[in-house]
Design a protein around this motif. Structure first.
Motif, PDB file in Angstrom:
ATOM      1  N   TYR A 105     -26.035  10.965 -23.983  1.00 62.61           N
ATOM      2  CA  TYR A 105     -26.014  12.199 -23.195  1.00 62.61           C
ATOM      3  C   TYR A 105     -25.508  11.948 -21.769  1.00 62.61           C
ATOM      4  CZ  TYR A 105     -27.699  16.765 -24.800  1.00 62.61           C
ATOM      5  OH  TYR A 105     -27.789  18.030 -25.321  1.00 62.61           O
ATOM      6  N   PRO A 106     -26.016  10.921 -21.068  1.00 63.59           N
ATOM      7  CA  PRO A 106     -25.542  10.705 -19.691  1.00 63.59           C
ATOM      8  C   PRO A 106     -24.057  10.357 -19.596  1.00 63.59           C
ATOM      9  CG  PRO A 106     -27.010   8.932 -20.395  1.00 63.59           C
ATOM     10  CD  PRO A 106     -27.133  10.018 -21.414  1.00 63.59           C
ATOM     11  N   ALA A 107     -23.452   9.836 -20.655  1.00 60.34           N
ATOM     12  CA  ALA A 107     -22.011   9.571 -20.613  1.00 60.34           C
ATOM     13  C   ALA A 107     -21.232  10.860 -20.394  1.00 60.34           C
ATOM     14  CB  ALA A 107     -21.561   8.898 -21.911  1.00 60.34           C
ATOM     15  N   ALA A 108     -21.765  11.969 -20.897  1.00 58.66           N
ATOM     16  CA  ALA A 108     -21.096  13.262 -20.751  1.00 58.66           C
ATOM     17  C   ALA A 108     -21.494  13.986 -19.483  1.00 58.66           C
ATOM     18  CB  ALA A 108     -21.401  14.141 -21.962  1.00 58.66           C
ATOM     19  N   LEU A 109     -22.775  13.875 -19.074  1.00 57.73           N
ATOM     20  CA  LEU A 109     -23.294  14.741 -18.024  1.00 57.73           C
ATOM     21  C   LEU A 109     -23.451  14.068 -16.671  1.00 57.73           C
ATOM     22  CD1 LEU A 109     -25.954  16.567 -20.204  1.00 57.73           C
ATOM     23  CD2 LEU A 109     -23.698  17.393 -19.554  1.00 57.73           C
ATOM     24  N   THR A 110     -23.682  12.769 -16.625  1.00 58.68           N
ATOM     25  CA  THR A 110     -23.834  12.079 -15.332  1.00 58.68           C
ATOM     26  C   THR A 110     -22.898  10.895 -15.168  1.00 58.68           C
ATOM     27  OG1 THR A 110     -25.584  10.615 -16.158  1.00 58.68           O
ATOM     28  CG2 THR A 110     -26.262  12.752 -15.240  1.00 58.68           C
ATOM     29  N   GLN A 111     -22.243  10.465 -16.233  1.00 57.41           N
ATOM     30  CA  GLN A 111     -21.291   9.356 -16.216  1.00 57.41           C
ATOM     31  C   GLN A 111     -21.930   8.023 -15.812  1.00 57.41           C
ATOM     32  OE1 GLN A 111     -20.159  12.433 -14.366  1.00 57.41           O
ATOM     33  NE2 GLN A 111     -19.927  12.953 -16.517  1.00 57.41           N
ATOM     34  N   SER A 112     -23.240   7.881 -16.023  1.00 57.31           N
ATOM     35  CA  SER A 112     -23.889   6.593 -15.793  1.00 57.31           C
ATOM     36  C   SER A 112     -23.693   5.647 -16.982  1.00 57.31           C
ATOM     37  CB  SER A 112     -25.381   6.783 -15.514  1.00 57.31           C
ATOM     38  OG  SER A 112     -26.008   7.472 -16.579  1.00 57.31           O
ATOM     39  N   TYR A 113     -23.167   6.171 -18.073  1.00 51.51           N
ATOM     40  CA  TYR A 113     -22.694   5.383 -19.212  1.00 51.51           C
ATOM     41  C   TYR A 113     -21.277   5.830 -19.540  1.00 51.51           C
ATOM     42  CZ  TYR A 113     -27.433   3.711 -20.321  1.00 51.51           C
ATOM     43  OH  TYR A 113     -28.657   3.111 -20.276  1.00 51.51           O
ATOM     44  N   ILE A 114     -20.595   5.034 -20.347  1.00 48.47           N
ATOM     45  CA  ILE A 114     -19.264   5.378 -20.836  1.00 48.47           C
ATOM     46  C   ILE A 114     -19.291   5.325 -22.358  1.00 48.47           C
ATOM     47  CG2 ILE A 114     -16.836   4.710 -20.930  1.00 48.47           C
ATOM     48  CD1 ILE A 114     -17.134   3.562 -18.129  1.00 48.47           C
ATOM     49  N   GLN A 115     -18.917   6.444 -23.001  1.00 51.85           N
ATOM     50  CA  GLN A 115     -18.856   6.504 -24.457  1.00 51.85           C
ATOM     51  C   GLN A 115     -17.514   5.933 -24.904  1.00 51.85           C
ATOM     52  OE1 GLN A 115     -21.503   8.405 -26.306  1.00 51.85           O
ATOM     53  NE2 GLN A 115     -20.722   7.259 -28.051  1.00 51.85           N
ATOM     54  N   LYS A 116     -17.549   4.859 -25.691  1.00 55.75           N
ATOM     55  CA  LYS A 116     -16.324   4.185 -26.119  1.00 55.75           C
ATOM     56  C   LYS A 116     -15.778   4.744 -27.433  1.00 55.75           C
ATOM     57  CE  LYS A 116     -16.476  -0.304 -25.811  1.00 55.75           C
ATOM     58  NZ  LYS A 116     -16.998  -1.682 -25.962  1.00 55.75           N
ATOM     59  N   ARG A 117     -16.672   5.132 -28.342  1.00 57.78           N
ATOM     60  CA  ARG A 117     -16.271   5.669 -29.638  1.00 57.78           C
ATOM     61  C   ARG A 117     -17.061   6.944 -29.922  1.00 57.78           C
ATOM     62  NH1 ARG A 117     -16.830   0.816 -33.870  1.00 57.78           N
ATOM     63  NH2 ARG A 117     -16.025   2.462 -35.250  1.00 57.78           N
TER      64      ARG A 117
END
Length: 333
Positions: A183-195
């Motif tokens: 969820y944070p990859a989409a909303l806060t960018q504290s993670y990055i979704q690779k796949r």
């Protein structure tokens, strides 16, 4: 902001300690210990690194433009009288700057209309997004409603200051596929979704507040007070779709069924309990679009909407919508 200011200088703390020869009881040493614990927690890998990863840079600065608003629709048939209200707030716009360090953020926002006394609304937003669980909390105190109303067929136009609302929305989630979906990859960018990945979600929702319609000489409608308190349980699904050229689209829908209804309407001093009519629902919708120009620069758009439906068409039906749109540019270093 002042309490979190030491986080900004953590990268320089070790050099400063050597220069000033700080001992183990100094503030600098305590900052370093706190930073070490935060870094350890931040880099803790309880997720599938083939799908999710942390950004390579600890600091992130974001410049954001925010737009928010809400709508209220009410239909009632009480004691032989019919009521109908369709009201909405003017869009509340703010510009903000946010600084993040290893997932912790602080932000400052400016509302240009409020600076010139043209916006009487007050709002507060708190978000906590993690891969496994998270929540967002939104509070709004507004007198900026306008729209139309009908009382026994008599049509009236509402202007501002006649309707006053104080409403809190809360939504919490638990993601079952938290090792691959972020969820944070989409909303806060504290993670990055690779796949690309998705997850079923467990959800808890709450809406609490009041809506007051005041009597005025220029409007022939009765004085009304609406008190709302609802808790919903349910679930939904979210998906992060990774596209070529560093694009990602997120969408999630979290419907919950009201299990703790407590709604009342008072008209001209006479109180009426709003009867429960299954299914009363609280729905949280989220959409995000993220693009990474490179490892340091990115842009994103996020949209969050809360929809609450309670009551019945036979007596009282209230529909409340609250939404927030945010456009952001970010720089990592």
């Amino acid at each position: 902001m002042f309490l979190l200011a030491p986080l900004v200088t953590m990268a320089q703390a070790d050099r400063l300690m050597r220069r000033w020869k700080m001992d183990s009881t100094s503030i600098g040493q305590k900052v370093m210990i706190a930073d070490s614990l935060l870094t350890r927690s931040y880099n803790k890998s309880n997720y599938d690194t083939a799908y999710i990863r942390r950004p390579r840079y600890p600091f992130t600065v974001k410049v954001r433009y925010n737009v928010a608003g809400s709508q209220i629709s009410t239909r009632a048939k009480l004691d032989g009288h019919s009521y109908k209200y369709d009201l909405s707030t003017s869009n509340q716009t703010t510009a903000s700057v946010a600084l993040s360090y290893r997932g912790l953020s602080v932000a400052m926002a400016i509302n240009p209309k409020k600076l010139f006394g043209k916006d009487k609304s007050k709002s507060f937003n708190f978000t906590l997004y993690a891969n496994r669980y998270g929540m967002d909390l939104a509070y709004q105190d507004s007198r900026q409603y306008s729209g139309t109303g009908d009382y026994d067929g008599l049509h009236e136009d509402f202007t501002t200051d006649l309707v006053h609302s104080q409403i809190t929305n809360m939504n919490a989630y638990y993601a079952f596929n938290f090792r691959r979906f972020s969820y944070p990859a989409a909303l806060t960018q504290s993670y990055i979704q690779k796949r690309s990945a998705g997850s079923w979600l467990l959800a808890l929702s709450l809406i609490n507040g009041r809506i007051n319609v005041d009597r005025a000489e220029e409007v022939e409608v009765p004085e009304a007070r609406i008190r709302m308190m609802n808790i919903g349980l349910g679930g939904g699904y979210g998906y992060n779709w990774c596209l070529p050229h560093r694009w990602m689209i997120h969408g999630s829908l979290l419907p919950t069924v009201n299990v703790v209804p407590c709604n009342k309407m008072t008209i001209e001093g006479e109180q009426n309990r709003i009867k429960y009519a299954f299914p009363e629902v609280i729905v949280t919708e989220r959409f995000a679009l993220v693009h990474y120009f490179n490892e340091r620069h990115f842009a994103n758009l996020t949209f969050v909407n809360y929809t609450t439906i309670h009551g019945s068409k036979k007596q009282v039906r209230i529909i409340h919508d609250k939404w927030r749109l945010r456009v952001c540019y970010g720089l990592r270093f």
